[in-house]
Design a protein around this motif. Structure first.
Motif, PDB file in Angstrom:
ATOM      1  N   ILE A 190       8.765  55.743-109.787  1.00 16.27           N
ATOM      2  CA  ILE A 190       9.858  55.545-110.741  1.00 16.27           C
ATOM      3  C   ILE A 190      11.160  56.111-110.174  1.00 16.27           C
ATOM      4  N   ASN A 191      12.230  55.376-110.366  1.00 19.80           N
ATOM      5  CA  ASN A 191      13.561  55.825-109.972  1.00 19.80           C
ATOM      6  C   ASN A 191      14.158  56.661-111.101  1.00 19.80           C
ATOM      7  N   TRP A 192      13.735  57.928-111.164  1.00 16.96           N
ATOM      8  CA  TRP A 192      14.185  58.813-112.238  1.00 16.96           C
ATOM      9  C   TRP A 192      15.652  59.199-112.077  1.00 16.96           C
ATOM     10  N   THR A 193      16.312  59.425-113.210  1.00 19.70           N
ATOM     11  CA  THR A 193      17.641  60.022-113.255  1.00 19.70           C
ATOM     12  C   THR A 193      17.495  61.412-113.871  1.00 19.70           C
ATOM     13  N   TYR A 194      18.231  62.391-113.349  1.00 23.56           N
ATOM     14  CA  TYR A 194      18.128  63.772-113.842  1.00 23.56           C
ATOM     15  C   TYR A 194      19.367  64.133-114.660  1.00 23.56           C
ATOM     16  N   GLU A 195      19.122  64.739-115.814  1.00 23.06           N
ATOM     17  CA  GLU A 195      20.203  65.098-116.735  1.00 23.06           C
ATOM     18  C   GLU A 195      20.009  66.522-117.255  1.00 23.06           C
ATOM     19  N   GLU A 196      21.128  67.180-117.597  1.00 26.19           N
ATOM     20  CA  GLU A 196      21.084  68.486-118.241  1.00 26.19           C
ATOM     21  C   GLU A 196      21.289  68.303-119.747  1.00 26.19           C
ATOM     22  N   VAL A 197      20.465  69.003-120.534  1.00 29.76           N
ATOM     23  CA  VAL A 197      20.555  68.882-121.991  1.00 29.76           C
ATOM     24  C   VAL A 197      20.512  70.266-122.625  1.00 29.76           C
TER      25      VAL A 197
END
Length: 286
Positions: A190-197
């Motif tokens: 999977i081509n994951w995207t990383y985010e801060e929450v």
């Protein structure tokens, strides 16, 4: 005849291998296309008949056949499959609305395997042989396509997929037989995207952390619920920190001051601005 689909395992990361072929991963839903005695029926991976949902795909082939693939609705502005659009098609049940959507939001059946043809079961053949048979089949309309693939160079294909912001890739052993179960012979990356929450609360009845992100003005807005990726230590650390941050509760949730931050990986953002399939990766320490 419905055939239970062969399912993917998850690879730890992109890889290249001389005994594999690699395909783009289409962001749609699995579909088994079955034609017997000239009658076409369409099934989801869970054996739900969805024939009425996709009238543009109810076109018979020259011979009876069973095919495995993915239904996609392509965004014309990007050329990339849009998951929310295909889910809308799948969930729409009213006949007149389905007919309108075939014009405004047409579905495409992207075929990646052939399981039965001219009365012969092909599942015991090696994948590359099934692919060769599939390549010689005449497609009944422009709503059908055959999945492209490359040999060996999975990492190169994954780099292209990342640039195009597509979902990922699938690696399949060239000699794999088709089995109706999950198999390491087929692996997804999977081509994951990383985010801060920010973690702004938690669910009472079952596990789930409320996530929020800043809007354009800097004010936090809800972004979904994190249900996956946490271990016992992560949950314990969160529980300890959350005790001093509680601001209130209702029937379903306990709410917190937004002081705990975390990194999550997601498939993408939904059109409503929510994290799609968020998976916790780590806490962010100030």
């Amino acid at each position: 005849m419905f055939i239970e689909p062969m399912l993917l395992e998850t690879a730890p990361g992109p890889f290249s291998h001389s005994q594999y072929i690699f395909e783009p991963k289409v962001d749609g839903h699995r579909l088994v296309f079955d034609q017997e005695a000239g009658r076409v029926r369409l099934f989801t991976r869970h054996h739900n008949d969805c024939t009425s949902r996709y009238p543009e795909l109810v076109h018979p082939f020259e011979n009876d056949i069973t095919l495995d693939g993915e239904v996609a609705c392509v965004d014309p502005s990007t050329g990339v499959s849009d998951f929310e659009s295909v889910m809308m098609r799948l969930k729409t049940g009213k006949h007149d609305r389905i007919q309108r959507l075939t014009k405004t939001l047409p579905a495409t059946f992207v075929i990646f395997d052939i399981l039965r043809y001219r009365g012969k079961d092909l599942r015991s053949l090696p994948l590359v042989q099934r692919k060769e048979i599939l390549s010689g089949i005449k497609l009944p309309s422009k709503a059908f396509g055959i999945m492209p693939f490359i040999e060996s160079e999975g990492e190169s294909l994954f780099a292209q997929i990342q640039r195009m912001k597509m979902e990922g890739i699938v690696g399949k052993r060239k000699d794999s037989r088709y089995v109706s179960q999950r198999s390491a012979a087929w692996q997804k990356v999977i081509n994951w995207t990383y985010e801060e929450v920010y973690l702004t609360g938690y669910r009472k009845d079952e596990f789930g952390w409320l996530a929020a992100v800043p809007d354009l003005s800097g004010k936090l807005r809800p972004a979904g619920i994190i249900e996956f990726g946490t271990g016992p230590k992560d949950r314990k650390d969160f529980y300890i920190k959350s005790q001093r941050l509680e601001t209130g509760e209702d029937k379903s949730f306990v709410y917190l001051k937004p002081e705990i931050r975390a990194e999550v990986k997601i498939r993408n953002w939904t059109k409503a601005g929510l994290l799609r399939d968020p998976v916790f990766t780590r806490f962010i320490i100030n």
